[in-house]
Every structure is written in structure tokens, then in C-alpha cells.
Scaffold this motif. Structure first.
Motif, PDB file in Angstrom:
ATOM      1  N   ASP A 128       0.821  -1.212   0.000  1.00  0.00           N
ATOM      2  CA  ASP A 128       0.000   0.000   0.000  1.00  0.00           C
ATOM      3  C   ASP A 128       0.853   1.259   0.000  1.00  0.00           C
ATOM      4  O   ASP A 128       0.484   2.275  -0.594  1.00  0.00           O
ATOM      5  CB  ASP A 128      -0.921   0.015   1.226  1.00  0.00           C
ATOM      6  CG  ASP A 128      -1.998  -1.057   1.159  1.00  0.00           C
ATOM      7  OD1 ASP A 128      -2.295  -1.519   0.041  1.00  0.00           O
ATOM      8  OD2 ASP A 128      -2.518  -1.443   2.229  1.00  0.00           O
ATOM      9  N   PHE A 151      -1.547 -10.322  -4.257  1.00  0.00           N
ATOM     10  CA  PHE A 151      -0.973  -9.154  -4.915  1.00  0.00           C
ATOM     11  C   PHE A 151      -0.795  -9.304  -6.425  1.00  0.00           C
ATOM     12  O   PHE A 151      -0.498  -8.328  -7.115  1.00  0.00           O
ATOM     13  CB  PHE A 151       0.406  -8.835  -4.293  1.00  0.00           C
ATOM     14  CG  PHE A 151       0.394  -8.808  -2.791  1.00  0.00           C
ATOM     15  CD1 PHE A 151      -0.411  -7.904  -2.111  1.00  0.00           C
ATOM     16  CD2 PHE A 151       1.172  -9.690  -2.060  1.00  0.00           C
ATOM     17  CE1 PHE A 151      -0.427  -7.881  -0.727  1.00  0.00           C
ATOM     18  CE2 PHE A 151       1.168  -9.676  -0.676  1.00  0.00           C
ATOM     19  CZ  PHE A 151       0.361  -8.763  -0.008  1.00  0.00           C
ATOM     20  N   SER A 173      -2.649  -6.920  -8.849  1.00  0.00           N
ATOM     21  CA  SER A 173      -2.231  -5.510  -8.855  1.00  0.00           C
ATOM     22  C   SER A 173      -1.078  -5.249  -9.807  1.00  0.00           C
ATOM     23  O   SER A 173      -0.692  -4.101 -10.029  1.00  0.00           O
ATOM     24  CB  SER A 173      -1.823  -5.078  -7.442  1.00  0.00           C
ATOM     25  OG  SER A 173      -0.659  -5.775  -7.029  1.00  0.00           O
TER      26      SER A 173
END
Length: 820
Positions: free
Chosen positions: A590, A613, A616
């Protein structure tokens, strides 16, 4: 490793010149080094630079056209002709106009002034304005800060019975207008020795010629025009700027007092920087959003009440201008990004944007924002939906002559003008795309690959101990600073950050304390609050910046204004003892917006990381299943097929560079160690590695590694060889006997023997081995076999290393070239 944002252009200084300047002028080595880096040597020219005097001003009649201009203006005054001063709407234009008001008032002329509206009329003379002058009975037009390219307009004025005297400083075109007088030092056959005057500077010389002496009391407005128009602060401009600043500090006129007040400046503390960043934008604001007449009236005001009213209005407009620039810059950025997406990577080398509804008055400011962000020349145009005409401004980068480029495209435009770094133009919307294509081709032809990285000229590299109060005070003797004589930039290498804290609204800025040896210094980094993680305590950096004196409560100390930094250091954050490792990983994902990659020691870790993840787009890989230089598959596709293939890191991830590498466990075999070393290679540009392991969720395999023998243990095996004398190399013979007695594995004993053979301590003939009684004196590190074995053993025990051991190993991988 942290790479600098800019190329640091640091000249090589000749010590003899630096020493000569320091001795002649009795200045610190910092000041002498700055002078030497800028080409100054002990000479009369250097004396004139350091001690500029009015005697160094040139004869104004050496400027071509000056005598004719003086004669024509004098005749107009004698005969009572109506004169109109035709100015421009920027800060140089309004100061030029205000100077002409002073001059003509002092000479008793009958005159008025006219400044065209930026968006309705555009730059320079136009037929409509000439018609108005004719209707008003004007017989003589005097242009200031414009006119040198107005060939058709001046011919039209002649048809109307109006004669024109041009005073200008812009680049003359090949064909010059047929004016009564052309006063511009840049004319090809003009013998005037200084070519860098601004429009107000040319009027300053005209006043000198007409009144018979240098008009030092006019230097205030001439200085503002010079600084605001980014003219080089050398030669006569340096004299004008110094004289003008001194006059503004001691005897400011009402308009300057009022303008400084609304800008939050004290007139006695005015500098070239405060004029450039505080006063000039307010003088420009009227011309950008409404009309420049208010700025002219302010500079011509004789009473404080009138001046304060006008200054407040300019301050209000400047606030509107700032908000409008922010909004337009955002729209321009979005438009450029959409154009790049359509081009599918074939991005133009020059940004050319046109849109209805944009204000042409702020186009140059928006273009500057685009140049700053993308570092490529930029043109921003306001499009008129009814006429189809686009008006706007352009800004350039080092190495790309904007005026020359536009001249190559002259046939596409209705009008253009400017200089190497900035320009204005008018063009039909039908030709905008063609202009963009042509400028793209020119940029490709004219610029090298190196030209596309922004450069910062550095004066010299110093030690922290060189930055004394006396040395920094002496730097003030080089003022005024600006274009052509910038504030000195220095580099201080290898400083350690002791403290780092954010400050200002929204923690936008940073304040650091750095140390080198026993010296410390405070460093202010404006706009770098987001870099706090990269500028954390414990980091060692090279810093580029400017030196100044910070005064507070009567105390004075040296501080630096940080502009750029770099570091060869690799930061290791060892978080292997954290129980909830996945929370730590999620926080990093983040917090780090880009340049992040994740390496996994086990397939379980890889599967969990991909599920959390992978979508992303973060590169995620196992250590030991794939080579790093294989082509990666899409992260999104890999996320849905993660049970079939492991992801790998490639040169394309994050532009070929990772800033932050997260390791979920450490490798436990040769292939994994080799892969990790390649990830840590310096060409990756890696800045930080965070290592996680253990916990309930992240499970790493930690086989007990075989230790590597130390020097004493090598000595014990060597003594056994000496006692044996000779033997056969067989698994169940002397090697096995030594292994059993010492407790070392047979493979380790064999490695030791191979090292002894390579160093010449043992002679090998087929399977026969013989101890060498008088061997050469050599260290174990001289053996390639020893180094390779030690490296192998070290890699296998990475998971068992302490934080300091791990930091040392990572740093060694990061500073060594791949393959060494």
C-alpha cells in the motif's frame, strides 16, 4: 542505489585558476571555485563582473538605429506631434511602457500608451490597433518590447500616415520592417557589444541617449524587466539589475512599495529571486487574465493610495491565475496521456496540445509545467471555435532551439516569435497536427539520447567543512543571481543523514540534519516530503543544492536547500522476527506506489503472494525455478493460472528498475542464491530490500547448512597432508580418513585439497598427490576454488545470517558488477 533525478554536470577545475582568484580577490575557495567553474580567470573582465560600475555601461549611440530614433522622437516633441507608446502585456512589456512614460513625461511630450489585449489581439502590432491610432491623430508610434518582426503592420501604419520607431530585443527575422528607426542590439550588423538587453533595457539605453546621461533612477523598472524576462544577468544586465535592486531597496516608488506589500516582501529585502517569483507574476497577472493596463498604471502611480488599490487587484488576479494554471495543467496532462495511449507507445518528442476554452494568457505557464514533468518541449494552444485559430506559447528544454525549430516550420503558422527557450505563436487548427509531426522530426534529428535527461549545472564539489558562514556570506558578492548567473550549486558527497522529519502543510517538505566527520548541517528539501523513506536516518547520500544563511533569533548558521540526491547504498530492513509478516507485506504494498517486486523462497509463499498481490501487477517470482531474464507473462494472466507456472522478474518490470524488493524468505540452494544476486545487481537500481520470514503464515525452508571451514581448520587439514607426505586420491583412502578424523564431510575435505593444489601446496599427477615441502607463500583468497566455495557456503546460510552479516552480503552483491 538511488539514482539522481538530474544529470550532474560538474566541470573540472584548474587548481591554478582557482588559487589565483582566491588570492587576487581574497575570497574563500568556494567563491573562487564558483568563478573558475563559470569561466572567470584573473582579468579585467572578472574585475568588471565582481565590481560592476556605471562606467562600464556602453555608449547607447553604438546601438544601430539609436541616433535615428533620438532624432525622430526629439522632432516629434519639438513639433508637438501626438506620440503613442505601443507596449506588450508581459512584465518586460509593462516595465518598458512605464519607463517610456517616465522618459516622455520628463521630455514634455504629448503622448499616450496602448497595450494590446492578449487573447483578442495577440502579441505585437496589429491593423486594428493601427486604425485606432490613426483615428486618434497619432503621428508617431514607438514600440517597446515588440515590433522587430512587424513588417506588414508597419507598412500598413505608413499607409495611414503614421511613422514608427521600433525598440525591441527579440530575434530579428530575415526581412526587417521599413520603420523610421529600428533599435535592437540583436540586428546582425549592429555593433553594440552587449546583445542580452530586454525590452526595458533597450528603453533604459534610449533614455540615456535622449537625456545625455545614464538614467540611474530608471534602473528599478529596467531591473524588473530584465529579471522577469529571464535575461542573462551578465554584462550590462548585471549593472542594471544591481543598480535597480539598490534603488528599490532604498528609494522604492509607490507602485513597487505596494506590489511588495501584497506579495509579502519588504522592499529593503528585495532580491532578484523575490522579483522573479513574487513581483513579476503579479505584474504578469493582469495581461494573462484581463488587461495589462493596470500593471502599467501601478508602475506609473505617484500616490500610495492609488498604488495600493491597483496592487491589490493584481494580487487578486494572480490568485485566480494560479488556480486557473492548476486546472489547465491537469486538463493538459490528461489530454497528453490520452494522446500517448492512442499512439500506443509512439510518443511524440514534442508536446503540442490545443483545446477550446483554454486561456492563452496562461499557456506559457502550463507549457512550463509539462516541460518540468515530462522533460520535452511543449506547446499549449487556446483554440477559437469560431475562427479555428489557435494562440498560445511554447517552452523548451536544453539543447532544443525553439525559435530555430519554429522557423523551420514558419509556413505552417500565421505568426510566431520568441527565442531559444520560449516562444509565442498563432496557427490554424488544421495545421496543429502537422506542426507536431514536424517538430517531432526536428527533435529526433537535433537531440541525442543524453539530451532527454534533465541536466543540472553544478559549480563545484565541496566538503561539508568548507561551507562556513564567511564563505556563504562571500557568495552574496556574486549577486544578483538569475539567468546567466545562477545561484551557485554545490555537491557534497558521502554525507550521513542523522535526522529526517517532515514539515509544512500536509507534510509536503523535509528538514534533514546531515553529518560528515564532526560537522553537521541542516538541509531543507522543499516538495520532497514524499521522499522521507528514501532520506531516512542512517542513509548516506551525495547531495546537490544551494547554500544559504538561516537567521533566527539573532543566530546565523549555514543551511543547504536540497535539489537532488543520489546514493550507492542499499537499505536492508530485516523483519524476519515479525510474527504477522503478511500484514507487514500488505502495508508495504500500500505504501510503495511503484517499483515494487516480491521474491519467494517457497511455492506456498508464492501462491499466497500471487493470490493477494498478483492482480495488482506487482512482479512476483520464486527464486529457483526460472532465470531472471526470461520473458514474463502478464501478472493478471498469471494470477488466474498461478498453479501452472511461476512468475519471473524481467527487464520490463517497472521500466527495468525496482526501487523496493520484498523477500518472503531467503534462498536455500545455489540456484536461488544465484537468482537473488542477479536481483541485487546494481543495474537494477534497487534502493531497499525488506526481508520477511517465519510466522504462522509465511513458511520458509531452512535446511541446516554445512559451515565453511575457517583458516585454522584449513591449517589442520594442511598439517595432516604434510604428515602423510604422499597418497592416492581415492574416496576411501586418505581423504576419507581425514574426513572421519576431522568431522568434516568428504566433499569439504576434497575442496580443501583442491585449494591446496591450486595454490601449489600439493603436487598432483593423475591420482597421485604429494605434499610440497617448500611451497610458495600465498593466501587462501588467491585461490579461485576457495573463493567460489566460500561464496557457495555463504549463500547457503543466508537464512541463518545476522542482520549485519546479511547487510554486508547484500551490499557486496549490490556494488559488484554482475558476473564478477
Amino acid at each position: 542505489m538511488i539514482k539522481s533525478k538530474y544529470r550532474w554536470d560538474l566541470p573540472k577545475l584548474e587548481e591554478g585558476i582557482t588559487d589565483g582568484l582566491a588570492k587576487e580577490w581574497k575570497v574563500s575557495r568556494i567563491v573562487a571555485g564558483v568563478l573558475a567553474s563559470r569561466g572567470w580567470a584573473p582579468s579585467e573582465q572578472t574585475t568588471a563582473f565582481l565590481r560592476p560600475e556605471t562606467d562600464h555601461l556602453h555608449d547607447p549611440f553604438a546601438m544601430k538605429g539609436m541616433a535615428a530614433a533620438v532624432d525622430r522622437i526629439s522632432r516629434a516633441i519639438r513639433e508637438g506631434e501626438r506620440i503613442r507608446v505601443y507596449g506588450d502585456y508581459d512584465a518586460d512589456g509593462v516595465t518598458s511602457t512605464a519607463l517610456m512614460i517616465r522618459l516622455l513625461t520628463e521630455l514634455g511630450a504629448s503622448f499616450d500608451t496602448y497595450i494590446p489585449h492578449r487573447s483578442r489581439e495577440g502579441y505585437g502590432l496589429n491593423p486594428g490597433a493601427i486604425d485606432l491610432a490613426s483615428e486618434a491623430g497619432v503621428q508617431l508610434l514607438i514600440t517597446v518590447d515588440n515590433g522587430i518582426s512587424a513588417v506588414d503592420q508597419i507598412a500598413y501604419a505608413a499607409e495611414k500616415g503614421i511613422e514608427v520607431v521600433v525598440t525591441d530585443h527579440h530575434e530579428p527575422p530575415e526581412t526587417l520592417p521599413d520603420a523610421i528607426a529600428l533599435v535592437n542590439p540583436k540586428q546582425k550588423d549592429c555593433p553594440y557589444p552587449f546583445k542580452g538587453l530586454c525590452g526595458a533595457g533597450v528603453v533604459f539605453k534610449l533614455a540615456h541617449a535622449m537625456l545625455g546621461r545614464p538614467m540611474l533612477e530608471y534602473a528599478d523598472l529596467a531591473a524588473i524587466g530584465t529579471i522577469a524576462d529571464l535575461m542573462p544577468l551578465t554584462g550590462e544586465n548585471r549593472i542594471i539589475a544591481r543598480l535597480g535592486l539598490e534603488r528599490m531597496r532604498r528609494h522604492p516608488i509607490a507602485g513597487i512599495r505596494a506590489l511588495a506589500k501584497v506579495a509579502g516582501c519588504k522592499t529593503e529585502e528585495l532580491t532578484s529571486g523575490r522579483i522573479g517569483f513574487s513581483l513579476a507574476p503579479r505584474l504578469n497577472a493582469g495581461g494573462r487574465l484581463e488587461h495589462a493596463d493596470g500593471a502599467v498604471k501601478l508602475l506609473a502611480a505617484t500616490g500610495d493610495e492609488e498604488a495600493e488599490t491597483l496592487a491589490k487587484e493584481l494580487d487578486r488576479l494572480n490568485g485566480e491565475r494560479q488556480a486557473l494554471v492548476d486546472l489547465t495543467a491537469l486538463e493538459a496532462d490528461e489530454l497528453w496521456q490520452s494522446m500517448c495511449a492512442v499512439d500506443e507507445g509512439r510518443t511524440k518528442k514534442v508536446i503540442v496540445l490545443a483545446k477550446e476554452g483554454w486561456n492563452a494568457g496562461i499557456a506559457g505557464l502550463v507549457a512550463s509545467r509539462l516541460v518540468e514533468r515530462y522533460y520535452r518541449p511543449a506547446i499549449v494552444l487556446s483554440m477559437d471555435a469560431d475562427t479555428g485559430m489557435c494562440k498560445g506559447s511554447a517552452r523548451s528544454i536544453d539543447g532544443f532551439d525553439l525559435f530555430a525549430a519554429l522557423t523551420e516550420c514558419a509556413g505552417l503558422m500565421e505568426h510566431y516569435g520568441g527565442h531559444q527557450a520560449a516562444a509565442g505563436l498563432t496557427i490554424s487548427r488544421d495545421n496543429v497536427s502537422q506542426l507536431a509531426d514536424r517538430l517531432h522530426d526536428l527533435a529526433n534529428d537535433w537531440l541525442s539520447e543524453e539530451d532527454w535527461q534533465p541536466k543540472r549545472r553544478v559549480d563545484l564539489s565541496i566538503a561539508l567543512s568548507d561551507a562556513t558562514i564567511d564563505a556563504v556570506d562571500q557568495l552574496a558578492g556574486l549577486e544578483p543571481f538569475g539567468n546567466g548567473n545562477p545561484t551557485p550549486r554545490i555537491v557534497i558527497r558521502n554525507v550521513n543523514i542523522r535526522e529526517s522529519r517532515t514539515m509544512g502543510k500536509d507534510d509536503k517538505h523535509l528538514r534533514l540534519t546531515v553529518q560528515q566527520g564532526n560537522r553537521t548541517m541542516e538541509v531543507v528539501a522543499f516538495g520532497l516530503g514524499g521522499q522521507r523513506e528514501r532520506l531516512a536516518p542512517g542513509m548516506q547520500i551525495d547531495m546537490l543544492g544551494e547554500l544559504s544563511i538561516n537567521e533566527w533569533n539573532g543566530n546565523r548558521k549555514v543551511q543547504a536547500m536540497l535539489q537532488d540526491f543520489r546514493s550507492d547504498q542499499l537499505v536492508l530492513k530485516d523483519r524476519r522476527n515479525e510474527r504477522d509478516s503478511w500484514s507487514g507485506v500488505e502495508h508495504l504494498v500500500d505504501a510503495v506506489p511503484s517499483g515494487l517486486a516480491i521474491g519467494c523462497a517457497t511455492r506456498d509463499n508464492y501462491e499466497l503472494a500471487m493470490s493477494r498481490f498478483g492482480p495488482s501487477g506487482i512482479p512476483i517470482s520464486l527464486y529457483d525455478e526460472f532465470e531472471i531474464d526470461r520473458v514474463a507473462v502478464s501478472q493478471t494472466a498469471a494470477a488466474s493460472e498461478r498453479t501452472q507456472d511461476s512468475e519471473v522478474f524481467t527487464e520490463s518490470d517497472s521500466g527495468g528498475e525496482w526501487r523496493h524488493l520484498i523477500l518472503l524468505g531467503l534462498p536455500s540452494n545455489d540456484q536461488g542464491t544465484k537468482t537473488l544476486k542477479r536481483w541485487l545487481a546494481p543495474e537494477r537500481g534497487l534502493e531497499c530490500v525488506t526481508v520477511f520470514s517465519g510466522g504462522d503464515e509465511i513458511r520458509t525452508e531452512r535446511p541446516t547448512p554445512v559451515p565453511f571451514p575457517d583458516r585454522k581448520q584449513f591449517g589442520e587439514v594442511y598439517s595432516a597432508c604434510r604428515s602423510k607426505g604422499s597418497w592416492l586420491d581415492s574416496p576411501d583412502g586418505f581423504l576419507q580418513e581425514t574426513a572421519s578424523r576431522s568431522g568434516w564431510p568428504l566433499s569439504t575435505i576434497r575442496m580443501m585439497h583442491e585449494v591446496f593444489i591450486e595454490l601449489g601446496f600439493i603436487a598432483a599427477d593423475g591420482a597421485s598427490r604429494k605434499f610440497v615441502p617448500d611451497p610458495p607463500r600465498r593466501e587462501l583468497e588467491e585461490s579461485a576454488r576457495y573463493r567460489k566455495a566460500r561464496e557457495h557456503a555463504t549463500g547457503l546460510r543466508l537464512a541463518e545470517m545476522s542482520t549485519e552479516e546479511l547487510r554486508h552480503w547484500f551490499s557486496a552483491c549490490h556494488t559488484a558488477s554482475e558476473g564478477k
